[in-house]
Design a protein around this motif. Sequence first.
Motif, PDB file in Angstrom:
ATOM      1  N   ASP A  47       0.830  -1.211   0.000  1.00  0.00           N
ATOM      2  CA  ASP A  47       0.000   0.000   0.000  1.00  0.00           C
ATOM      3  C   ASP A  47       0.864   1.261   0.000  1.00  0.00           C
ATOM      4  O   ASP A  47       0.530   2.253  -0.653  1.00  0.00           O
ATOM      5  CB  ASP A  47      -0.943   0.012   1.203  1.00  0.00           C
ATOM      6  CG  ASP A  47      -2.100  -0.959   1.054  1.00  0.00           C
ATOM      7  OD1 ASP A  47      -2.301  -1.509  -0.053  1.00  0.00           O
ATOM      8  OD2 ASP A  47      -2.810  -1.174   2.062  1.00  0.00           O
ATOM      9  N   ALA A  48       1.991   1.222   0.732  1.00  0.00           N
ATOM     10  CA  ALA A  48       2.890   2.380   0.793  1.00  0.00           C
ATOM     11  C   ALA A  48       3.502   2.667  -0.579  1.00  0.00           C
ATOM     12  O   ALA A  48       3.660   3.826  -0.960  1.00  0.00           O
ATOM     13  CB  ALA A  48       3.995   2.138   1.821  1.00  0.00           C
ATOM     14  N   LEU A  50       2.097   1.750  -3.548  1.00  0.00           N
ATOM     15  CA  LEU A  50       1.017   2.172  -4.442  1.00  0.00           C
ATOM     16  C   LEU A  50       0.540   3.602  -4.159  1.00  0.00           C
ATOM     17  O   LEU A  50       0.179   4.333  -5.075  1.00  0.00           O
ATOM     18  CB  LEU A  50      -0.155   1.198  -4.357  1.00  0.00           C
ATOM     19  CG  LEU A  50       0.129  -0.218  -4.861  1.00  0.00           C
ATOM     20  CD1 LEU A  50      -1.060  -1.129  -4.593  1.00  0.00           C
ATOM     21  CD2 LEU A  50       0.486  -0.205  -6.340  1.00  0.00           C
ATOM     22  N   SER A  51       0.546   3.977  -2.880  1.00  0.00           N
ATOM     23  CA  SER A  51       0.084   5.327  -2.517  1.00  0.00           C
ATOM     24  C   SER A  51       1.178   6.375  -2.670  1.00  0.00           C
ATOM     25  O   SER A  51       0.904   7.572  -2.649  1.00  0.00           O
ATOM     26  CB  SER A  51      -0.422   5.342  -1.074  1.00  0.00           C
ATOM     27  OG  SER A  51       0.656   5.211  -0.160  1.00  0.00           O
ATOM     28  N   GLY A  52       2.421   5.917  -2.772  1.00  0.00           N
ATOM     29  CA  GLY A  52       3.535   6.843  -2.899  1.00  0.00           C
ATOM     30  C   GLY A  52       4.091   7.352  -1.583  1.00  0.00           C
ATOM     31  O   GLY A  52       5.007   8.163  -1.569  1.00  0.00           O
ATOM     32  N   THR A  53       3.556   6.881  -0.443  1.00  0.00           N
ATOM     33  CA  THR A  53       4.071   7.341   0.849  1.00  0.00           C
ATOM     34  C   THR A  53       5.431   6.732   1.171  1.00  0.00           C
ATOM     35  O   THR A  53       6.210   7.338   1.901  1.00  0.00           O
ATOM     36  CB  THR A  53       3.102   7.016   2.003  1.00  0.00           C
ATOM     37  OG1 THR A  53       2.947   5.602   2.095  1.00  0.00           O
ATOM     38  CG2 THR A  53       1.762   7.699   1.815  1.00  0.00           C
ATOM     39  N   ALA A  60      -1.251   2.171   8.750  1.00  0.00           N
ATOM     40  CA  ALA A  60      -1.246   1.380   7.519  1.00  0.00           C
ATOM     41  C   ALA A  60      -1.349  -0.108   7.825  1.00  0.00           C
ATOM     42  O   ALA A  60      -2.073  -0.844   7.148  1.00  0.00           O
ATOM     43  CB  ALA A  60       0.015   1.669   6.713  1.00  0.00           C
TER      44      ALA A  60
END
Length: 83
Positions: A47-48, A50-53, A60
Motif C-alpha cells: 500500500d505504501a 502504491l500510494s507513494g508514501t 497502515a
Amino acid sequence: MVATLENTLLLHDHPPGSLTKLDRYLHNRADGMIGALSHAIRGAAIDAILSGTERVTKEAIDAIPLDHAAETTRNPLHKTAMR
C-alpha cells in the motif's frame, strides 16, 4: 523477527527502526502468528508503494485485514460470544 522483516523493506521514506518500536502492537495485532505478522507488514508495504508514501505506519498496518484466527482474537465481542 520484526527487525528482520523491517530490514527487508525497500521503501524510500521508511524510518529505520520504526517497526521495532511497535513490537508489542505488532505482536498483539498478529496474535503472535508469524504468518499474520508478515502479511500485515507486506500488505502495508505494498500500500505504501502504491500510494507513494513509501513508509509503513501503525495506521497502515491496522488497515490490512488479517486471517480469521488473528482477527477473531482482536474482537473481544467475538471472544465473549465464543465462550
